[in-house]
Design a protein around this motif. Structure first.
Motif, mmCIF file in Angstrom:
data_model
loop_
_atom_site.group_PDB
_atom_site.id
_atom_site.type_symbol
_atom_site.label_atom_id
_atom_site.label_comp_id
_atom_site.label_asym_id
_atom_site.label_seq_id
_atom_site.Cartn_x
_atom_site.Cartn_y
_atom_site.Cartn_z
ATOM 1 N N VAL A 7 0.913 -1.343 -0.073
ATOM 2 C CA VAL A 7 -0.081 0.092 0.019
ATOM 3 C C VAL A 7 1.050 1.136 -0.053
ATOM 4 N N ARG A 28 -1.900 -2.845 -3.826
ATOM 5 C CA ARG A 28 -3.453 -2.908 -3.254
ATOM 6 C C ARG A 28 -4.135 -1.770 -3.539
ATOM 7 N N VAL A 66 -6.333 -3.274 2.397
ATOM 8 C CA VAL A 66 -4.936 -2.864 2.705
ATOM 9 C C VAL A 66 -4.465 -3.723 3.662
#
Length: 335
Positions: A7, A28, A66
């Motif tokens: 992330v 992501r 996440v």
């Protein structure tokens, strides 16, 4: 087996994310507060999940993708000066660093990368902020490593020092090593920009490039509060001028065949660098599109983390999580 995942917050133009992608990571989620930056990310990587929001307002509960990621990366806005850390703890830049640490509490990635000014690593007045990060992360099971990288050591034609914190869960922390230089010789401004300078038939391109033999000074993107695209302080401008570069503005187009380069003529004889060429000096690929007007595009370029540095950091983290042999073989899974 799935690849390493990450992330990325305060993603900007995507320099750090692009480097991590090259190192074998799959994003992501990427988030940034600036619309033009989000448009840049979407234009270059339509498959990326991009969210336009403020990190201070981000709630991971609303974005379950996440969780259970290998890496949280944060190329955060620069802390403005060492003095602000101790005198104005509510400054936005400091609050964003704190928000990244709090996000670690929720996301629990296997590793964290925070990239910022090089003085964050060892200047005494930043000690309270470093102590805050240690207190927030060590009790969660992370071991912290602080170091300074210079982009020029990774093939970027720019003298750009970056302060980096890498925090790795203790299970993998012992294996982490900061990245080492990947080049034997630094790339100069002339080497990096000669092809683009020649592209419209400028006859003095090679003569100009032959004397632009040093790496570029650090590009400074600034912020909304600080006017338009700018080459930086007077000392930085003087370095550009010694390479025959005009420093009062960036060019709108590359020099054509009739442009005469002659520094003896003053400003009229200096060549202008375009925003696209500034992106080359950050190490972005030539086809990386930047959204927005000239000022918005330059801010994205100047504030970016060079992709080559992101790649080096990604490989170093990946080697800690899965081992060097697996990274070299293209296998990237920590699960």
């Amino acid at each position: 087996m799935s690849g390493l995942t990450f992330v990325d917050v305060c993603s900007g133009a995507g320099g750090l994310a692009l480097g991590l992608e090259r190192a074998g990571f799959t994003p992501r989620l990427l988030l940034d507060i600036e619309r033009h930056a989000c448009d840049t990310l979407k234009a270059n990587r339509p498959q990326w999940n991009v969210l336009e929001t403020d990190l201070l307002d981000f709630d991971p509960v609303d974005h379950p993708e996440v969780y259970d990621v290998d890496l949280l990366s944060a190329g955060l806005p620069r802390v403005r000066s060492s003095a602000t850390v101790t005198r104005h703890s509510s400054d936005m830049e400091v609050r964003l660093i704190q928000a990244a640490a709090y996000l670690v509490h929720a996301v629990q990635p296997r590793a964290l990368i925070i990239e910022n000014v090089h003085t964050l690593v060892d200047e005494d007045s930043f000690a309270p902020l470093r102590n805050f990060l240690h207190e927030e992360l060590e009790h969660l099971g992370y071991e912290l490593t602080w170091f300074v990288l210079n982009a020029v050591e990774f093939g970027v034609p720019q003298d750009r020092k970056q302060g980096v914190l890498v925090a790795v869960k203790r299970r993998w922390a012992e294996a982490f090593r900061p990245p080492r230089s990947t080049v034997h010789e630094h790339v100069s401004v002339g080497q990096a920009l000669a092809p683009s300078m020649r592209s419209l038939g400028w006859r003095d391109a090679d003569r100009w490039a032959a004397q632009a033999t040093s790496a570029a000074p650090t590009l400074v993107g600034g912020s909304k509060a600080h006017g338009g695209a700018d080459f930086g302080p007077s000392g930085t401008k003087a370095k550009w001028q010694r390479m025959g570069v005009y420093t009062k503005s960036f060019g709108n187009e590359l020099p054509g065949p009739d442009f005469i380069w002659d520094p003896a003529l003053g400003d009229d004889g200096l060549v202008k660098i375009t925003v696209g060429q500034a992106a080359l000096l950050q190490g972005f690929p030539e086809d990386w599109h930047f959204a927005g007007g000239k000022t918005a595009r330059y801010r994205q370029v100047g504030n970016a983390a060079p992709p080559a540095v992101g790649e080096a950091l990604g490989r170093a983290v990946a080697e800690a999580l899965v081992g060097r042999s697996h990274v070299n073989a293209g296998y990237t899974s920590a699960t």
